[in-house]
Motif scaffolding. Structure first.
Motif, short mmCIF file in Angstrom:
data_model
loop_
_atom_site.label_atom_id
_atom_site.label_comp_id
_atom_site.label_asym_id
_atom_site.label_seq_id
_atom_site.Cartn_x
_atom_site.Cartn_y
_atom_site.Cartn_z
N PHE A 139 0.85 -1.18 0.00
CA PHE A 139 0.00 0.00 0.00
C PHE A 139 0.90 1.23 0.00
O PHE A 139 2.05 1.17 0.44
CB PHE A 139 -0.90 0.02 1.23
CG PHE A 139 -1.91 -1.08 1.25
CD1 PHE A 139 -3.07 -1.01 0.47
CD2 PHE A 139 -1.73 -2.21 2.03
CE1 PHE A 139 -4.00 -2.00 0.48
CE2 PHE A 139 -2.67 -3.22 2.04
CZ PHE A 139 -3.82 -3.13 1.26
N THR A 188 -1.24 5.17 3.55
CA THR A 188 -2.23 4.13 3.84
C THR A 188 -1.67 3.11 4.81
O THR A 188 -2.31 2.76 5.80
CB THR A 188 -2.69 3.44 2.53
OG1 THR A 188 -3.33 4.41 1.70
CG2 THR A 188 -3.63 2.30 2.80
N HIS A 236 -0.34 13.42 -0.49
CA HIS A 236 -1.16 12.41 0.16
C HIS A 236 -2.51 13.04 0.48
O HIS A 236 -2.73 14.22 0.22
CB HIS A 236 -0.47 11.85 1.41
CG HIS A 236 -0.14 12.86 2.45
ND1 HIS A 236 0.93 13.73 2.33
CD2 HIS A 236 -0.74 13.16 3.62
CE1 HIS A 236 0.96 14.52 3.40
NE2 HIS A 236 -0.04 14.20 4.20
N ALA A 273 -7.87 4.65 4.95
CA ALA A 273 -6.95 3.54 4.68
C ALA A 273 -7.73 2.26 4.42
O ALA A 273 -7.39 1.47 3.52
CB ALA A 273 -5.98 3.37 5.85
N ASP A 322 -8.98 1.95 0.94
CA ASP A 322 -8.00 1.39 0.01
C ASP A 322 -7.98 -0.13 0.05
O ASP A 322 -7.85 -0.79 -0.98
CB ASP A 322 -6.60 1.94 0.30
CG ASP A 322 -6.41 3.37 -0.15
OD1 ASP A 322 -7.30 3.90 -0.86
OD2 ASP A 322 -5.39 3.97 0.21
N ARG A 350 -11.23 -1.27 -1.73
CA ARG A 350 -11.16 -1.02 -3.18
C ARG A 350 -10.17 -1.94 -3.88
O ARG A 350 -10.38 -2.32 -5.02
CB ARG A 350 -10.79 0.44 -3.45
CG ARG A 350 -11.91 1.40 -3.07
CD ARG A 350 -11.53 2.85 -3.31
NE ARG A 350 -11.16 3.05 -4.70
CZ ARG A 350 -10.14 3.80 -5.10
NH1 ARG A 350 -9.39 4.43 -4.23
NH2 ARG A 350 -9.86 3.92 -6.37
N SER A 351 -9.09 -2.29 -3.22
CA SER A 351 -8.09 -3.16 -3.85
C SER A 351 -8.38 -4.64 -3.61
O SER A 351 -7.59 -5.50 -4.00
CB SER A 351 -6.69 -2.81 -3.34
OG SER A 351 -6.60 -3.01 -1.95
#
Length: 186
Positions: free
Chosen positions: A3, A7, A105, A126, A129, A132-133
């Protein structure tokens, strides 16, 4: 999975905050009760913006722990409304910023928002992320028999099984070794 820096730092800080709860490592000790405990946490996990360093601020930060801990008890889909509520409650408005030697950022709250709000929103961002990933399988609770500490698996192959708060990995390996030796001698 790697990451981006902010994050990863937010995820590590969130896990560390959760791991101050009394029930995490089995000893029942709350690791965030005093200003000294608060300072120890901030020595490791820096935040920018306004700080009051008073008991009211400490109490508000302590109040974030259970909310964040809930993320480790749900799956990816169940995490979405929890994360969205954190963002909504913090009046998150993501913006790109650059400061203090850090490259661009995202900050999602004003620097003068209460510390507890900034911490909760940064953690929520965070976790966005992770969601989403599609890396929710890296949100973990320690596999040690006597530990409930939480962590995010940042290893390349996603094989981490134990937290870093205690000596869980070594302890469990010793137990397994002794069990194998005992079975061999029977």
């Amino acid at each position: 999975m790697v990451f981006i820096h902010d994050t990863e730092m937010s995820l590590r800080a969130a896990a560390a905050l959760v791991n101050t709860l009394p029930a995490t490592d089995g000893d029942g000790i709350d690791r965030l009760v005093s200003q000294a405990d608060f300072d120890t946490y901030f020595d490791e996990y820096a935040y920018t913006g306004t700080f009051h360093r008073d008991d009211a601020e400490l109490d508000m930060v302590r109040g974030n722990r259970q909310r964040l801990r809930a993320l480790w008890d749900v799956d990816r889909e169940e995490a979405v409304p929890l994360v969205n509520a954190m963002l909504r409650d913090g009046h998150a408005l993501p913006q790109l910023v650059i400061h203090d030697g850090f490259d661009w950022h995202i900050h999602a709250t004003e620097s003068d928002a209460p510390l507890s709000t900034r911490m909760l929103v940064e953690a929520a961002m965070a976790f966005v992320d992770i969601i989403r990933s599609d890396q929710w399988d890296r949100v973990r609770i320690c596999d040690a028999d006597d530990c409930e500490s939480v962590y995010i698996d940042f290893s390349k192959n996603g094989s981490k099984r134990y937290c870093d708060t205690g000596n869980c990995g070594n302890r469990m390996n010793v137990i397994a070794y002794r069990r194998r030796k005992a079975e061999e001698s029977v």
